[in-house]
Write an enzyme that holds these catalytic residues in place. Structure first.
Site, PDB file in Angstrom:
ATOM      1  N   GLU A  98       7.706 -10.331  -8.311  1.00 16.25           N
ATOM      2  CA  GLU A  98       8.049 -11.146  -7.146  1.00 16.25           C
ATOM      3  C   GLU A  98       7.027 -12.245  -6.873  1.00 16.25           C
ATOM      4  OE1 GLU A  98       5.483  -7.793  -5.471  1.00 16.25           O
ATOM      5  OE2 GLU A  98       6.947  -8.075  -7.087  1.00 16.25           O
ATOM      6  N   ILE A 133      -2.210  -6.433  -9.717  1.00 23.77           N
ATOM      7  CA  ILE A 133      -3.124  -6.423  -8.578  1.00 23.77           C
ATOM      8  C   ILE A 133      -3.324  -4.978  -8.135  1.00 23.77           C
ATOM      9  CG2 ILE A 133      -3.553  -7.229  -6.229  1.00 23.77           C
ATOM     10  CD1 ILE A 133      -1.619  -9.551  -6.784  1.00 23.77           C
ATOM     11  N   ARG A 134      -4.509  -4.433  -8.373  1.00 29.94           N
ATOM     12  CA  ARG A 134      -4.774  -3.013  -8.076  1.00 29.94           C
ATOM     13  C   ARG A 134      -3.625  -2.160  -8.594  1.00 29.94           C
ATOM     14  NH1 ARG A 134      -5.725  -2.009  -2.033  1.00 29.94           N
ATOM     15  NH2 ARG A 134      -6.213   0.053  -2.831  1.00 29.94           N
ATOM     16  N   HIS A 162       3.764  -7.266 -10.474  1.00 31.10           N
ATOM     17  CA  HIS A 162       4.463  -7.897  -9.351  1.00 31.10           C
ATOM     18  C   HIS A 162       5.349  -9.040  -9.839  1.00 31.10           C
ATOM     19  CE1 HIS A 162       2.191  -6.168  -5.861  1.00 31.10           C
ATOM     20  NE2 HIS A 162       1.241  -6.019  -6.770  1.00 31.10           N
ATOM     21  N   CYS A 187       4.805  -2.108  -8.407  1.00 35.87           N
ATOM     22  CA  CYS A 187       3.439  -1.713  -8.082  1.00 35.87           C
ATOM     23  C   CYS A 187       3.430  -0.498  -7.153  1.00 35.87           C
ATOM     24  CB  CYS A 187       2.664  -2.896  -7.512  1.00 35.87           C
ATOM     25  SG  CYS A 187       0.862  -2.657  -7.539  1.00 35.87           S
ATOM     26  N   GLU A 218       0.854  -1.178   0.000  1.00 34.58           N
ATOM     27  CA  GLU A 218       0.000   0.000   0.000  1.00 34.58           C
ATOM     28  C   GLU A 218       0.894   1.233   0.000  1.00 34.58           C
ATOM     29  OE1 GLU A 218      -3.205   0.068  -0.290  1.00 34.58           O
ATOM     30  OE2 GLU A 218      -3.613  -2.068  -0.083  1.00 34.58           O
TER      31      GLU A 218
END
Length: 242
Positions: free
Chosen positions: A224, A184-185, A222, A114, A83
């Site tokens: 990772e 992801i988002r 991502h 991200c 976040e």
């Protein structure tokens, strides 16, 4: 953003050919390293354990970073997915924001995935009221551009510098293969400055999802979260370039 939120406890320092490196011991940038570059992973929030695994698999020596001495001991730093607003607040709480800005300005190689891409941006669209960035890359980034958590998806992308240029399906004549990117988002890059190199676009939308400027690398996805360690290898090579 992140599928999970891992916070790693401080661990012992990396091991070199000469023995263990004491945590907080400065590493001379640009000097040869005996057994892989020492890569820090900002361990305040986000996909820390996943990046640690990927760095090791790609030939580097991972070090979780939560303190200034740890930050100053590494040759390169990864800011993980998570976040972005939370990571920024924790950078401030741990008094790392200023030192990190200074190190980046002084040539510390840095990679953000991200949320890390958001934090490396020079400008944000729909910036949170209390959010700042590190300004490492001359780009404008839109947060959560690909949608909410339920809109997460995977996509085969052509990643320049990772053997993915030949085609989006089967491996090309030269053995190149696409990179399966996990979004992801995720953010995307809306605009770049003249010194920024585009490394990848998402084929379904044409949006920029990987960039490099000098010693700074960023991906909207991502890497990772996959077993494909080519993005981490690119970053380790950047660190080794000095």
């Amino acid at each position: 953003m992140s599928a999970s939120t891992h916070v790693l406890a401080a661990s012992t320092g990396p091991v070199t050919a000469a023995g263990p490196v004491a945590r907080g011991e400065p590493v001379a940038r640009g000097e040869p390293v005996a057994r892989g570059a020492t890569i820090g992973v900002l361990a305040l929030q986000g996909d820390v354990a996943e990046h640690v695994r990927a760095i090791g698999a790609a030939g580097g020596r991972p070090v979780p970073v939560r303190r200034r001495a740890e930050l100053e001991s590494v040759e390169g730093l990864i800011i993980p997915g998570g976040e972005s607003t939370t990571i920024w607040k924790l950078l401030s709480v741990f008094e790392l924001a200023g030192p990190l800005r200074s190190l980046i300005a002084g040539g510390l190689p840095v990679f953000g995935s991200c949320a890390g891409m958001i934090l490396l941006a020079g400008r944000l669209v729909d910036r949170a009221s209390d959010q700042e960035t590190l300004g490492a890359i001359d780009m404008t980034v839109r947060r959560n551009a690909f949608g909410r958590q339920l809109d997460s998806f995977e996509s085969d992308i052509l990643l320049r510098g990772a053997g993915g240029e030949a085609g989006a399906g089967e491996a090309g004549a030269g053995g190149a293969r696409p990179f399966r990117a996990v979004f992801i988002r995720a953010p995307w890059v809306e605009a770049i400055g003249p010194g920024v190199e585009i490394l990848a676009t998402e084929p379904g939308t044409g949006k920029i999802v990987a960039v490099r400027q000098g010693k700074a690398l960023a991906t909207a996805f991502h890497p990772e979260l996959t077993q494909d360690n080519r993005v981490h290898k690119i970053f380790i090579d950047m660190v080794r370039e000095g």
